[in-house]
Design a protein around this motif. Structure first.
Motif, PDB file in Angstrom:
ATOM      1  N   ASP A 101      -4.637  -4.133   8.379  1.00 36.47           N
ATOM      2  CA  ASP A 101      -3.331  -3.012   8.055  1.00 36.47           C
ATOM      3  C   ASP A 101      -2.189  -4.224   7.618  1.00 36.47           C
ATOM      4  N   SER A 150       0.484   1.004   0.324  1.00 33.01           N
ATOM      5  CA  SER A 150       1.542   2.560   0.875  1.00 33.01           C
ATOM      6  C   SER A 150       2.527   2.217  -0.599  1.00 33.01           C
ATOM      7  N   ARG A 161      -3.012  -1.970   3.878  1.00 38.80           N
ATOM      8  CA  ARG A 161      -2.495  -0.898   4.095  1.00 38.80           C
ATOM      9  C   ARG A 161      -1.720  -0.439   4.255  1.00 38.80           C
TER      10      ARG A 161
END
Ligand SMILES: [Zn+2]
Length: 468
Positions: free
Chosen positions: A139, A146, A142
């Motif tokens: 997580d 972004s 990711r």
């Protein structure tokens, strides 16, 4: 990991319904004598209903699912931002307030702010990996991507985590992106090829794996890649002439001497086993599992396994099937056993100790300790049983008799856990092992016992099982 092949097994059916699988069953006078993994046993003939002879001689087998030994890429997004790393993780915890603050600055722009945020998420992810929480680490990568989609260190570390979770196809996505950003001359290129090779290997695409690792070796020779490439090339050339079969969860390859009927039968049995293990272990392997059927000689050539090996599981399930035309009961045991290794290996991220791997695999294939309970108790009384701590690593170095004892004792320990709390305790234990610093820590977290307690619980359990 390999198990000694057992001789042909017979089943002694007792009048109380209990079944004892044993070898060398002989009758003398009013006793039945038989061999178990833990030694010779004798029981009164009066308690025996019948003996089912089974002369198939198919060896039971062992193995350990392996997550590839991935050394994580050398590109470190936190280099130059050590202060950020220290502010992100301190006092053995992640400072989420600090990360939120960096995210605020990154949103309002500035390349440095974005790099700092990437370094911060990277530090948090590294911390979580050290705690075994791969999902949470993913997580963080990711989120960082972004903001910084082209950060090579983030892309490589993220793909390495996917590989650890056996999510091979998912791992290809960040790797392909990294490839587009990285010329062959830059330092990350060899790492990209190495990890991409693992992703293809895990996804049973030998051609592509060989291609990537050849490229990695050309860019930057690495003993880990050299070894993997050699193995993949052996697989590739052997399997070139093989036929293929596929179901939802399996990719099967087999050579001409195995019949399509046998291949179908094996796939069917594996799919049934898959559904059963999925519900028992509360886990679904994310990718198709590779299965290869060999004739005896090619099995030995490819796996380099000693001649006594039954089948092996090194991430792909490799089974010798010479002369078989259908799924015999013994082959069914081998399939369930090997598939269990795949589930355990993946669910625990490759961290389950050997005793738990082999104990659960034997349990799932249907073995029980009743036949060896007496001999195991005798051995325990003489102080001759190994501690579970001693059975955590490879068993290959154990002399023959200790390997038999290791299998028998591991099965008994697993049975005692399941009897006390059900199969769900095994499932929870595997989840904790994936994250805990050690198996014994995971055991304390989930079952509230240490190895000594479990050893004692196993002895108590065997006393109840002892048929003498
Ligand atoms: Zn095994």
């Amino acid at each position: 990991m390999l198990a000694a092949a057992s001789a042909s097994a017979d089943t002694i059916v007792l009048k109380n319904g209990r079944r004892i699988v044993a070898s060398n069953v002989t009758e003398d006078g009013d006793h039945i004598t038989y061999e178990t993994p833990a030694g010779q046993m004798s029981i009164p003939k009066s308690i025996v209903e019948r003996i089912d002879r089974d002369n198939l001689g198919y060896s039971s087998a062992a193995g350990a699912s392996s997550v590839p030994p991935i050394s994580v890429a050398a590109v470190d997004p936190a280099r130059g931002y050590e202060d950020v790393a220290h502010l992100t993780v301190h006092d053995n915890a992640i400072d989420f307030g600090y990360i939120a603050q960096l995210e605020g600055s990154a949103r309002s722009g500035g390349a440095t702010a974005v790099e700092k945020l990437a370094a911060s998420h990277y530090a948090a992810a590294q911390f979580l990996v050290s705690k075994g929480d791969t999902d949470a680490a993913i997580d963080h990568y990711r989120q960082a991507l972004s903001f910084a989609p082209d950060n090579l260190g983030l892309l490589l570390n993220l793909s390495a985590l996917y590989l650890r979770e056996s999510q091979f196809t998912t791992a290809l996505e960040p790797l392909e992106h990294a490839r587009r950003l990285t010329p062959d001359s830059s330092p990350g290129a060899a790492d990209i090829a190495k990890l991409t090779g693992w992703a293809y290997y895990g996804a049973n695409k030998m051609d592509r794996a060989v291609e990537e690792w050849t490229r990695a070796e050309r860019l930057h020779p690495d003993p880990e890649v050299e070894h993997a490439l050699e193995k993949a090339e052996r697989d590739k050339s052997e399997e070139e002439s093989y036929r293929e079969g596929e179901t939802a969860h399996f990719a099967l390859k087999y050579n001409g001497s195995a019949t399509p009927d046998l291949a179908q039968g094996i796939l069917h049995a594996l799919e049934d086993d898959f559904r059963d293990l999925e519900s028992q272990l509360d886990y679904t392997p994310p990718e198709q599992i590779g299965v290869i059927l060999y004739t005896e000689q090619s099995f030995a050539d490819i796996t380099r396994a000693p001649s006594w090996a039954g089948a092996i599981n090194d991430g792909r399930i490799r089974i010798p099937v010479q002369g078989l035309t259908s799924v015999t009961p013994e082959l069914a045991h081998v399939l369930k056993h090997e598939l269990t290794h795949s589930f355990i290996g993946q669910k625990s991220h490759g961290r389950a100790p050997t005793w738990l791997q082999e104990g659960v695999a034997q349990y799932m294939e249907g073995r029980r300790s009743s036949s060896s309970a007496g001999a195991l108790l005798d051995a325990a009384n003489q102080g001759a049983v190994p501690t579970l701590g001693m059975l955590e690593g490879s068993w290959l170095a154990l002399p023959g008799n200790s390997a038999s004892m290791a299998y028998a004792w591991s099965l008994a320990a697993v049975e005692s856990i399941i009897q006390a709390g059900g199969v769900s305790d095994i499932s929870h234990l595997l989840d904790h092992i994936a994250a805990a610093p050690s198996t014994e820590d995971a055991l304390r977290d989930t079952l509230h016992e240490n190895y000594a307690d479990l050893q004692q619980q196993t002895i108590t359990y065997l006393r109840h099982e002892d048929v003498r």
